[in-house]
Scaffold this motif. Sequence first.
Motif, PDB file in Angstrom:
ATOM      1  N   PRO A  72       0.857  -1.130   0.044  1.00 35.13           N
ATOM      2  CA  PRO A  72      -0.016   0.097  -0.107  1.00 35.13           C
ATOM      3  C   PRO A  72       0.855   1.261   0.083  1.00 35.13           C
ATOM      4  O   PRO A  72       2.049   1.324   0.795  1.00 35.13           O
TER       5      PRO A  72
ATOM      6  N   THR B   3       2.562   6.619   0.706  1.00 33.12           N
ATOM      7  CA  THR B   3       2.264   6.151   2.267  1.00 33.12           C
ATOM      8  C   THR B   3       1.932   7.287   3.150  1.00 33.12           C
ATOM      9  O   THR B   3       2.018   7.130   4.317  1.00 33.12           O
TER      10      THR B   3
ATOM     11  N   TRP C 215       4.863  -5.202   4.285  1.00 32.17           N
ATOM     12  CA  TRP C 215       3.429  -5.199   4.290  1.00 32.17           C
ATOM     13  C   TRP C 215       2.822  -5.296   5.602  1.00 32.17           C
ATOM     14  O   TRP C 215       2.105  -4.801   6.114  1.00 32.17           O
ATOM     15  N   ARG C 216       3.448  -6.348   6.625  1.00 30.33           N
ATOM     16  CA  ARG C 216       3.010  -6.115   7.880  1.00 30.33           C
ATOM     17  C   ARG C 216       3.152  -4.746   8.536  1.00 30.33           C
ATOM     18  O   ARG C 216       2.315  -4.324   9.338  1.00 30.33           O
TER      19      ARG C 216
ATOM     20  N   THR D 147       0.610  -2.091   6.982  1.00 29.66           N
ATOM     21  CA  THR D 147      -0.761  -2.452   7.246  1.00 29.66           C
ATOM     22  C   THR D 147      -1.206  -2.680   8.513  1.00 29.66           C
ATOM     23  O   THR D 147      -2.562  -2.598   8.979  1.00 29.66           O
TER      24      THR D 147
END
Length: 386
Positions: free
Chosen positions: A309, A329, A381-382, A385
């Motif tokens: 994202p 971001t 990713w972790r 998100t």
Amino acid sequence: MRLAERMDRILVETAFEVLVKARELEARGRSVIHLEIGEPDFDTPKHVIEAAKQALDDGWTHYGPTQGQPELREAVAAHVSQTRQIRVGPERVCVVPGGKPIIFFPMLALLERGDEVIYPNPGFPIYESMIRFMGATPVPMPLVEERGFSFDLDLLRDKLNDRTKMLILNSPQNPTGGVIPAEDIEAIAEMARERDLMVLSDEIYSRIHYGEKPVSIAGFPGMLEKTIILDGFSKIYAMTGWRIGYGVMPEWLVDAVNKLMVNSNSCTASFTQRAAIAALTGPQDAPEKMVKELHRRRDAFCEGLNGLPGMRCAQPQGAFYAFPNIKGTGMRSKELADALLEEAGVACLSGTAFGEYGEGYLRLSYANSYESLMEAVERMWRFLTG
Ligand SMILES: Cc1ncc(COP(=O)(O)O)c(C=O)c1O
């Protein structure tokens, strides 16, 4: 004791500082994936190591010619002639300890206060550092993501003037992985040809590319006499710690570089030069295999980054760096790079480590194993998100 004033103008490389920080975290038991340092994670080819051992046994442990051993200069001249569509002889080749001296010495020989140097920004940080150290004026050229991280040619035309003494090109590029298209190089040659300036063409990643072959400006009409080619063994033969590189330049500049070499290093280490001959003239399967593996990693890593994202990663065409745009971001580059190291265990560099126009980007080296790269994407990713 006060240091000389010029020391206020020299900069350092952030990559080494981030490495120290990452190692501290590791010493405290944290797991860190290293994507900050610009060096291949491959070993130097075996036959090159064997050649160095043999050279030590054979007594290549003494001073040698300042400009480099004739046999190596012959091999370099043949290689450069074959790969750049130019014809150069060994008299134009200077062998030096790494690629960096081909930034330092020609600048020392050429630049004076008031001279302007146009250089890519974001770009290898040593360019700006050395320009400032010489007392010359740095003129940053922003790289344009939409143009594959090439220059805006109209802007370049505007920046060139009678004070421009040097123009730096780097293709494939650190930190963006961009390759300057042949038509842009041709247009830049058109602009430079009639001017009283030298082009420093940093081609250290010239053999690490995944599509269009990078083109050297030295091959365009009239440009051989105005170009300093920087290349070496660090990246393509995974020889960063051996400290050996070379420059190809007009003979009047070779004389100046020789004087600076004799005053600083005397010569490049003799046995490493024997190894470099073996690297250039021996089998090329190790570098070819390395580039193939880097290509595989690039494809998978960029796909992973593009799935995160707020990130968008242009496909790098060369070198081994991904330079994703992270503006989505909502974080600043340095803030995100610091957080990724401390909170996600992914060491990478802020785009601003390469100049002010690097804001909005990160540099991640994919000279790490495929598995580590996939794990890094997972960790990012972790973080993004979570
Ligand atoms: C663009 C560029 N030029 C030159 C160099 C210097 O290479 P060497 O380690 O051979 O001095 C590097 C190393 O990171 C680089 O990225």
